[in-house]
Scaffold this motif. Structure first.
Motif, short mmCIF file in Angstrom:
data_model
loop_
_atom_site.label_atom_id
_atom_site.label_comp_id
_atom_site.label_asym_id
_atom_site.label_seq_id
_atom_site.Cartn_x
_atom_site.Cartn_y
_atom_site.Cartn_z
N PHE A 184 10.98 0.01 3.00
CA PHE A 184 11.37 1.14 2.16
C PHE A 184 11.84 2.33 2.98
O PHE A 184 11.32 2.60 4.08
CB PHE A 184 10.19 1.59 1.30
CG PHE A 184 9.93 0.70 0.11
CD1 PHE A 184 9.15 -0.44 0.25
CD2 PHE A 184 10.47 1.00 -1.13
CE1 PHE A 184 8.91 -1.27 -0.84
CE2 PHE A 184 10.23 0.18 -2.22
CZ PHE A 184 9.46 -0.96 -2.06
N GLY A 185 12.79 3.06 2.42
CA GLY A 185 13.12 4.37 2.94
C GLY A 185 12.11 5.39 2.45
O GLY A 185 11.21 5.08 1.65
N ASP A 216 -8.35 4.07 3.44
CA ASP A 216 -7.89 3.07 2.48
C ASP A 216 -7.63 3.67 1.10
O ASP A 216 -7.12 2.99 0.20
CB ASP A 216 -8.91 1.93 2.35
CG ASP A 216 -9.09 1.15 3.65
OD1 ASP A 216 -10.22 0.66 3.89
OD2 ASP A 216 -8.12 1.06 4.43
N SER A 217 -7.99 4.93 0.92
CA SER A 217 -7.67 5.62 -0.33
C SER A 217 -6.15 5.70 -0.47
O SER A 217 -5.48 6.36 0.33
CB SER A 217 -8.28 7.03 -0.35
OG SER A 217 -9.68 6.97 -0.38
N ALA A 218 -5.63 5.02 -1.47
CA ALA A 218 -4.18 4.89 -1.64
C ALA A 218 -3.94 4.16 -2.95
O ALA A 218 -4.88 3.73 -3.62
CB ALA A 218 -3.57 4.11 -0.49
N GLN A 226 0.86 -1.19 0.00
CA GLN A 226 0.00 0.00 0.00
C GLN A 226 0.89 1.23 0.00
O GLN A 226 1.91 1.27 0.71
CB GLN A 226 -0.88 0.01 1.25
CG GLN A 226 -1.83 1.19 1.37
CD GLN A 226 -2.50 1.25 2.73
OE1 GLN A 226 -1.84 1.34 3.76
NE2 GLN A 226 -3.82 1.20 2.75
N GLN A 227 0.52 2.21 -0.80
CA GLN A 227 1.29 3.45 -0.84
C GLN A 227 0.35 4.65 -0.81
O GLN A 227 -0.37 4.89 -1.77
CB GLN A 227 2.19 3.51 -2.08
CG GLN A 227 3.12 4.72 -2.08
CD GLN A 227 4.05 4.76 -3.28
OE1 GLN A 227 3.72 4.23 -4.34
NE2 GLN A 227 5.21 5.37 -3.13
N GLY A 235 2.67 10.53 -1.51
CA GLY A 235 3.80 11.19 -0.87
C GLY A 235 4.55 10.35 0.15
O GLY A 235 5.45 10.86 0.81
N GLU A 236 4.15 9.09 0.28
CA GLU A 236 4.80 8.23 1.26
C GLU A 236 5.43 7.02 0.57
O GLU A 236 5.16 6.74 -0.59
CB GLU A 236 3.79 7.78 2.32
CG GLU A 236 3.20 8.91 3.11
CD GLU A 236 2.21 8.43 4.18
OE1 GLU A 236 1.56 9.28 4.79
OE2 GLU A 236 2.11 7.20 4.39
N ALA A 237 6.24 6.30 1.32
CA ALA A 237 6.85 5.07 0.80
C ALA A 237 5.85 3.92 0.88
O ALA A 237 4.94 3.93 1.70
CB ALA A 237 8.11 4.74 1.60
#
Lengths: 112, 114
Positions: free
Chosen positions: B105-106, A82-84, A36-37, A40-42
């Motif tokens: 992950f970084g 859960d929006s991703a 899941q991403q 703006g995040e990893a």
């Protein structure tokens, strides 16, 4: 080589169930993953399948059919958080089966 | 460390300059990956290190890109003569060993080439 296909975008309603499909082709197979991403995040790990069948973990389940080169991620009781993007990834290929390749991801929009 | 550390978090450079991106994996993790992610796109595989084996460089887009991993730990991704199309987020990930199923992950390095 490896090829992974998944839908670009999906929209679902809060509280509902959504299934995100993934098909893959690989010269070797050593496991399928879902990540899941959030924007703006990893990416963060969600699930792992190496044998055929369903793996359940709370609201999330993942299914694998190795003979069909097919997996799905099932999200139940959808919440706004859960929006991703949901990334399907396959470990396999030409390096003894351990290189992890990602699909382009499916952007899920959860609406009220 | 507690997690995968990448530096810098942001890098703005001029076209034609060289840049170095650093990744410090989780202690004890033998596998290390570099991926590139353009805005709204998936993760593009660049290179994979596993222990003392020769790295899998099959994803590097051109000979301007290179990476090394010193002492089986810290890795540096170098992009020479940067181009505008190199602008992306560069993500590093590590895992414990070959059979470990999870990548950590970084936070990535946002590279902007002007």
């Amino acid at each position: 080589g490896q090829n992974i296909d998944q839908p670009t975008e999906m929209t679902a309603t809060e509280g509902a169930i959504v299934q995100i499909n993934c098909t893959y082709q690989t010269s070797g197979f050593n496991g399928l993953f879902w990540y899941q991403q959030h924007a703006g995040e990893a990416p963060t790990f969600l699930s792992y399948n190496v044998l055929d069948g369903l793996e359940e973990k709370g609201r999330f389940s993942s299914f694998l059919s190795r003979s069909k080169g097919y997996s799905y991620l099932l999200l139940k009781e959808l919440q706004m958080k859960d929006s991703a993007s949901y990334l399907c990834a396959v470990r396999g290929g030409n390096t003894g089966g351990f290189k992890t390749i990602f699909g382009a991801g499916t952007r899920l929009f959860v609406k009220a | 460390g507690a997690g995968v550390s990448q530096s810098p978090s942001n890098k703005v450079t001029e076209k034609g300059k060289d840049v170095e991106l650093r990744c410090d994996p989780i202690s004890g993790h033998t596998a290390l990956y570099w991926y590139r992610q353009s805005l709204g796109q998936g993760l593009e595989f660049l290179i994979y290190f596993q222990g003392n084996s020769a790295p899998d460089k099959s994803g590097l887009p051109s000979d301007r890109f290179s990476a090394e991993r010193t002492g089986g730990s810290v890795s540096t991704l170098t992009i020479q003569r940067t181009q505008q199309e190199d602008s992306a987020v560069y993500l590093c990930a590590s895992s414990r060993d070959r059979m470990n199923e999870k990548l950590f992950f970084g936070s990535g390095t946002q590279l902007s080439v002007l």
